[in-house]
Design a protein around this motif. Sequence first.
Motif, PDB file in Angstrom:
ATOM      1  N   GLN A   1       0.835  -1.206   0.000  1.00  0.00           N
ATOM      2  CA  GLN A   1       0.000   0.000   0.000  1.00  0.00           C
ATOM      3  C   GLN A   1       0.869   1.255   0.000  1.00  0.00           C
ATOM      4  O   GLN A   1       0.587   2.227  -0.694  1.00  0.00           O
ATOM      5  CB  GLN A   1      -0.947  -0.002   1.201  1.00  0.00           C
ATOM      6  N   LEU A   2       1.947   1.232   0.768  1.00  0.00           N
ATOM      7  CA  LEU A   2       2.870   2.365   0.803  1.00  0.00           C
ATOM      8  C   LEU A   2       3.502   2.581  -0.572  1.00  0.00           C
ATOM      9  O   LEU A   2       3.575   3.720  -1.061  1.00  0.00           O
ATOM     10  CB  LEU A   2       3.956   2.151   1.855  1.00  0.00           C
ATOM     11  N   LEU A   3       3.948   1.512  -1.203  1.00  0.00           N
ATOM     12  CA  LEU A   3       4.543   1.632  -2.535  1.00  0.00           C
ATOM     13  C   LEU A   3       3.541   2.169  -3.555  1.00  0.00           C
ATOM     14  O   LEU A   3       3.888   2.986  -4.406  1.00  0.00           O
ATOM     15  CB  LEU A   3       5.119   0.291  -2.993  1.00  0.00           C
ATOM     16  N   LYS A   4       2.304   1.723  -3.445  1.00  0.00           N
ATOM     17  CA  LYS A   4       1.263   2.227  -4.356  1.00  0.00           C
ATOM     18  C   LYS A   4       1.061   3.726  -4.147  1.00  0.00           C
ATOM     19  O   LYS A   4       1.024   4.510  -5.107  1.00  0.00           O
ATOM     20  CB  LYS A   4      -0.058   1.494  -4.133  1.00  0.00           C
ATOM     21  N   ASN A   5       0.972   4.140  -2.889  1.00  0.00           N
ATOM     22  CA  ASN A   5       0.768   5.563  -2.592  1.00  0.00           C
ATOM     23  C   ASN A   5       1.967   6.413  -3.017  1.00  0.00           C
ATOM     24  O   ASN A   5       1.796   7.516  -3.533  1.00  0.00           O
ATOM     25  CB  ASN A   5       0.469   5.763  -1.109  1.00  0.00           C
ATOM     26  N   VAL A   6       3.167   5.894  -2.809  1.00  0.00           N
ATOM     27  CA  VAL A   6       4.363   6.630  -3.241  1.00  0.00           C
ATOM     28  C   VAL A   6       4.368   6.756  -4.760  1.00  0.00           C
ATOM     29  O   VAL A   6       4.687   7.822  -5.312  1.00  0.00           O
ATOM     30  CB  VAL A   6       5.649   5.940  -2.717  1.00  0.00           C
ATOM     31  N   SER A   7       4.005   5.686  -5.459  1.00  0.00           N
ATOM     32  CA  SER A   7       3.954   5.726  -6.930  1.00  0.00           C
ATOM     33  C   SER A   7       2.919   6.730  -7.426  1.00  0.00           C
ATOM     34  O   SER A   7       3.192   7.504  -8.355  1.00  0.00           O
ATOM     35  CB  SER A   7       3.622   4.343  -7.492  1.00  0.00           C
ATOM     36  N   LEU A   8       1.746   6.724  -6.829  1.00  0.00           N
ATOM     37  CA  LEU A   8       0.705   7.677  -7.227  1.00  0.00           C
ATOM     38  C   LEU A   8       1.132   9.113  -6.946  1.00  0.00           C
ATOM     39  O   LEU A   8       0.915  10.012  -7.766  1.00  0.00           O
ATOM     40  CB  LEU A   8      -0.609   7.376  -6.502  1.00  0.00           C
ATOM     41  N   THR A   9       1.760   9.312  -5.795  1.00  0.00           N
ATOM     42  CA  THR A   9       2.239  10.659  -5.462  1.00  0.00           C
ATOM     43  C   THR A   9       3.288  11.109  -6.472  1.00  0.00           C
ATOM     44  O   THR A   9       3.263  12.248  -6.944  1.00  0.00           O
ATOM     45  CB  THR A   9       2.807  10.700  -4.031  1.00  0.00           C
TER      46      THR A   9
END
Length: 193
Positions: A111-119
């Motif tokens: 989830q953190l990696l997904k959020n970092v990618s989206l950001t």
Amino acid sequence: MSFVRFLARPMLASSFVLAGMDKLKNADDTATQLSPLLRRAAESLPFQTNEKVLARVIGGTQIGAGVLFALGKSARLAATVLAVISALNGYVEWRSADITSKEGRDARRKQLLKNVSLTGGVLLAAVDTNGRPSLAWRAEHLAADMKKSTGHLAADVKKSTNHLAADVKKTTGKQLKKADKAVRNAVDHTVGA
């Protein structure tokens, strides 16, 4: 707008729009999840509000910015808003994730990696000038052009002034020679008489 931007913006925005709709539908769950952060935000606001209303505002903002970004309307501003919301979501999801089991920790990391990618994606979009120079670039080049123009103008003025001075000197020199000749003729005439 290029074909890539035409496809990529809605693709990137879809995640934010769907997450915003989920926040609106489940405002109670969102308020609970965002509770520590929303309490601090509510304290800093000059008026009274509750966490559920702030959760809805965040969800609505996320939907609005996502739709604007997908349509390419005020895309840089919308992407900036989405970047802030994405960072906020990443922080909240990281803090509220269940880490008691290995699966929970793995899910938290994903989830953190997904959020970092989206950001990262919306941050890139926030600085995308759509193939046109940015305002800073335009201002810098306008200043350089003005400096160059004033430099040329100063050189032209100096050249013209030098030519004018030479012409005045030449004309004045001829006039002085004529006057000197006239004075000598007058003196010679007077002495000879």
